[in-house]
Design a protein around this motif. Structure first.
Motif, PDB file in Angstrom:
ATOM      1  N   GLY A  75      26.254  39.844  78.251  1.00  0.00           N
ATOM      2  CA  GLY A  75      25.800  38.474  78.474  1.00  0.00           C
ATOM      3  C   GLY A  75      26.667  37.486  77.703  1.00  0.00           C
ATOM      4  N   LYS A  76      26.996  37.852  76.463  1.00  0.00           N
ATOM      5  CA  LYS A  76      27.858  36.997  75.637  1.00  0.00           C
ATOM      6  C   LYS A  76      29.282  36.947  76.203  1.00  0.00           C
ATOM      7  N   ARG A  77      29.750  38.082  76.743  1.00  0.00           N
ATOM      8  CA  ARG A  77      31.081  38.088  77.360  1.00  0.00           C
ATOM      9  C   ARG A  77      31.123  37.152  78.570  1.00  0.00           C
ATOM     10  N   ILE A  78      30.047  37.171  79.347  1.00  0.00           N
ATOM     11  CA  ILE A  78      29.967  36.259  80.495  1.00  0.00           C
ATOM     12  C   ILE A  78      29.987  34.819  80.012  1.00  0.00           C
ATOM     13  N   ASP A  79      29.213  34.548  78.971  1.00  0.00           N
ATOM     14  CA  ASP A  79      29.139  33.187  78.427  1.00  0.00           C
ATOM     15  C   ASP A  79      30.511  32.702  77.950  1.00  0.00           C
ATOM     16  N   SER A  80      31.296  33.619  77.372  1.00  0.00           N
ATOM     17  CA  SER A  80      32.627  33.237  76.893  1.00  0.00           C
ATOM     18  C   SER A  80      33.559  32.902  78.056  1.00  0.00           C
ATOM     19  N   ILE A  81      33.348  33.558  79.214  1.00  0.00           N
ATOM     20  CA  ILE A  81      34.151  33.257  80.403  1.00  0.00           C
ATOM     21  C   ILE A  81      33.739  31.908  80.991  1.00  0.00           C
ATOM     22  N   VAL A  82      32.434  31.652  81.001  1.00  0.00           N
ATOM     23  CA  VAL A  82      31.909  30.401  81.571  1.00  0.00           C
ATOM     24  C   VAL A  82      32.529  29.191  80.882  1.00  0.00           C
TER      25      VAL A  82
ATOM     26  N   GLU B 146      39.425  42.472  86.546  1.00  0.00           N
ATOM     27  CA  GLU B 146      40.368  42.067  85.496  1.00  0.00           C
ATOM     28  C   GLU B 146      41.784  41.982  86.044  1.00  0.00           C
ATOM     29  N   LYS B 147      42.146  42.910  86.944  1.00  0.00           N
ATOM     30  CA  LYS B 147      43.470  42.862  87.572  1.00  0.00           C
ATOM     31  C   LYS B 147      43.638  41.593  88.394  1.00  0.00           C
ATOM     32  N   GLU B 148      42.567  41.199  89.063  1.00  0.00           N
ATOM     33  CA  GLU B 148      42.623  40.011  89.925  1.00  0.00           C
ATOM     34  C   GLU B 148      42.533  38.708  89.126  1.00  0.00           C
ATOM     35  N   LYS B 149      42.116  38.818  87.856  1.00  0.00           N
ATOM     36  CA  LYS B 149      41.960  37.639  87.003  1.00  0.00           C
ATOM     37  C   LYS B 149      41.045  36.600  87.660  1.00  0.00           C
ATOM     38  N   ASP B 150      39.983  37.129  88.279  1.00  0.00           N
ATOM     39  CA  ASP B 150      39.015  36.306  89.000  1.00  0.00           C
ATOM     40  C   ASP B 150      37.774  36.146  88.118  1.00  0.00           C
ATOM     41  N   LYS B 151      37.579  34.957  87.571  1.00  0.00           N
ATOM     42  CA  LYS B 151      36.475  34.721  86.640  1.00  0.00           C
ATOM     43  C   LYS B 151      35.110  35.002  87.275  1.00  0.00           C
ATOM     44  N   PHE B 152      34.927  34.584  88.530  1.00  0.00           N
ATOM     45  CA  PHE B 152      33.621  34.766  89.165  1.00  0.00           C
ATOM     46  C   PHE B 152      33.373  36.235  89.514  1.00  0.00           C
ATOM     47  N   ALA B 153      34.423  36.956  89.896  1.00  0.00           N
ATOM     48  CA  ALA B 153      34.279  38.390  90.138  1.00  0.00           C
ATOM     49  C   ALA B 153      33.958  39.123  88.841  1.00  0.00           C
ATOM     50  N   LEU B 154      34.570  38.696  87.752  1.00  0.00           N
ATOM     51  CA  LEU B 154      34.291  39.276  86.442  1.00  0.00           C
ATOM     52  C   LEU B 154      32.830  39.066  86.058  1.00  0.00           C
TER      53      LEU B 154
ATOM     54  N   TYR C 240      17.895  30.261  74.665  1.00  0.00           N
ATOM     55  CA  TYR C 240      18.758  30.467  75.838  1.00  0.00           C
ATOM     56  C   TYR C 240      17.987  30.297  77.149  1.00  0.00           C
ATOM     57  N   ALA C 241      16.694  30.610  77.138  1.00  0.00           N
ATOM     58  CA  ALA C 241      15.893  30.408  78.346  1.00  0.00           C
ATOM     59  C   ALA C 241      15.786  28.921  78.678  1.00  0.00           C
ATOM     60  N   ARG C 242      15.663  28.105  77.663  1.00  0.00           N
ATOM     61  CA  ARG C 242      15.625  26.653  77.892  1.00  0.00           C
ATOM     62  C   ARG C 242      16.976  26.145  78.389  1.00  0.00           C
ATOM     63  N   LYS C 243      18.062  26.708  77.876  1.00  0.00           N
ATOM     64  CA  LYS C 243      19.391  26.350  78.384  1.00  0.00           C
ATOM     65  C   LYS C 243      19.516  26.748  79.854  1.00  0.00           C
ATOM     66  N   MET C 244      18.983  27.919  80.187  1.00  0.00           N
ATOM     67  CA  MET C 244      19.000  28.401  81.567  1.00  0.00           C
ATOM     68  C   MET C 244      18.240  27.433  82.483  1.00  0.00           C
ATOM     69  N   LYS C 245      17.047  27.020  82.058  1.00  0.00           N
ATOM     70  CA  LYS C 245      16.219  26.135  82.889  1.00  0.00           C
ATOM     71  C   LYS C 245      16.843  24.748  83.034  1.00  0.00           C
ATOM     72  N   ALA C 246      17.694  24.367  82.075  1.00  0.00           N
ATOM     73  CA  ALA C 246      18.315  23.043  82.118  1.00  0.00           C
ATOM     74  C   ALA C 246      19.484  22.970  83.089  1.00  0.00           C
ATOM     75  N   VAL C 247      19.975  24.121  83.544  1.00  0.00           N
ATOM     76  CA  VAL C 247      21.115  24.143  84.477  1.00  0.00           C
ATOM     77  C   VAL C 247      20.681  23.577  85.829  1.00  0.00           C
ATOM     78  N   GLN C 248      21.434  22.631  86.323  1.00  0.00           N
ATOM     79  CA  GLN C 248      21.141  22.011  87.617  1.00  0.00           C
ATOM     80  C   GLN C 248      21.854  22.786  88.718  1.00  0.00           C
ATOM     81  N   ILE C 249      21.069  23.493  89.534  1.00  0.00           N
ATOM     82  CA  ILE C 249      21.647  24.307  90.602  1.00  0.00           C
ATOM     83  C   ILE C 249      21.289  23.704  91.957  1.00  0.00           C
TER      84      ILE C 249
ATOM     85  N   ALA D 159      27.209  30.467  87.367  1.00  0.00           N
ATOM     86  CA  ALA D 159      27.766  31.226  86.251  1.00  0.00           C
ATOM     87  C   ALA D 159      27.051  30.893  84.946  1.00  0.00           C
ATOM     88  N   SER D 160      26.801  29.612  84.710  1.00  0.00           N
ATOM     89  CA  SER D 160      26.121  29.181  83.496  1.00  0.00           C
ATOM     90  C   SER D 160      24.683  29.691  83.458  1.00  0.00           C
TER      91      SER D 160
END
Length: 271
Positions: A101-108, A69-77, A145-154, A121-122
């Protein structure tokens, strides 16, 4: 072994305290020091988690969260919150898994989709939320949410994305009574896990298939798969801990299943 792991965890904790107490040199920035400390504390937390000391692991990960939080680094968070959910999941506190999980989603939502780390991240946010809903016995929300996860192109070729995603979908389909879909996802994931020597995933899938065979009344098959899964977790403690996991948690989940199967099959002595 456990004694050696505990010794090294204690040594790492002492190093951590020395790092905090040491006055930093002028050549090292506060930011650089924070990232070094986060890295060390995550290593220690993973080791403590593997030894079953979830509360101490969680304590260190909350310290990392403050640093991120001090670093304000979204990926570290996101990475730190992801680790926090691992502890909460092992503690069976799925409400807090969902919360983070919801907090992560709000950052994404505030990350540029063209950034390299966005797909990870998504995927991570949707995976954690889906898993939390599944364990909270809310299969419809879990499936969404599992279907949303599978739809992410990595672009990353790490097979874990496929294995973990398919395992979770199979679990959800099993929970909502879609037996054929659950079997299909478990079965198509087994060769991928085998090809990548993901023994822990194979054992996890075997436990899932044992539950499906139990639901369909195929007790002999259920017993075979449950025994294979339990044997792996009982005899490969070091390997499971190397993944930062605690094998006792898996044994505690599979043992009652095996007992139920023995009773249902009339093998009371084995139960």
């Amino acid at each position: 072994n456990a004694d050696s792991a505990f010794f090294y965890a204690q040594e790492a904790l002492r190093i951590q305290e020395k790092m905090k107490a040491t006055v930093q040199s002028k050549q090292q920035s506060q930011s650089s020091f924070n990232y070094q400390l986060m890295s060390l504390q995550e290593v220690i937390a993973s080791l403590l988690h593997s030894l079953g000391n979830f509360s101490k692991s969680l304590e260190l990960r909350f310290e990392n969260l403050k640093l991120a939080e001090k670093e304000k680094d979204k990926f570290a968070l996101i990475a730190t919150m992801k680790s926090i959910t691992v502890d909460y999941s092992s503690m069976k506190d799925y409400g807090n898994v969902l919360l983070y999980g919801k907090r992560i989603d709000s950052i994404v939502k505030y990350i540029d989709k063209t950034q390299q780390g966005y797909p990870w991240a998504s995927w991570t946010a949707n995976n954690i939320i889906a898993d939390a809903y599944y364990k909270l016995n809310r299969p419809d929300s879990a499936l969404y949410y599992a279907r949303k996860m599978k739809a992410v192109q990595i672009a990353n070729s790490w097979p874990g994305y496929i294995i973990i995603g398919n395992e979770l979908l199979a679990d959800i389909y099993s929970a909502n009574g879609s037996i054929d879909s659950a079997f299909a996802y478990y079965r198509k994931t087994l060769p991928i896990a085998s090809a990548n020597r993901a023994s822990q995933s194979i054992a996890y899938i075997q436990a899932g298939m044992a539950r499906l065979f139990q639901k369909t009344g195929r007790l002999d098959s259920a017993l075979i798969y449950a025994r294979q899964s339990l044997t792996y977790f009982q005899t490969n403690k070091a390997e499971v801990r190397a993944w930062g996991e605690n094998n006792d948690s898996y044994v505690a989940e599979i043992s009652p299943l095996l007992a139920e199967l023995y009773k249902a099959n009339g093998q009371m002595d084995s139960a």
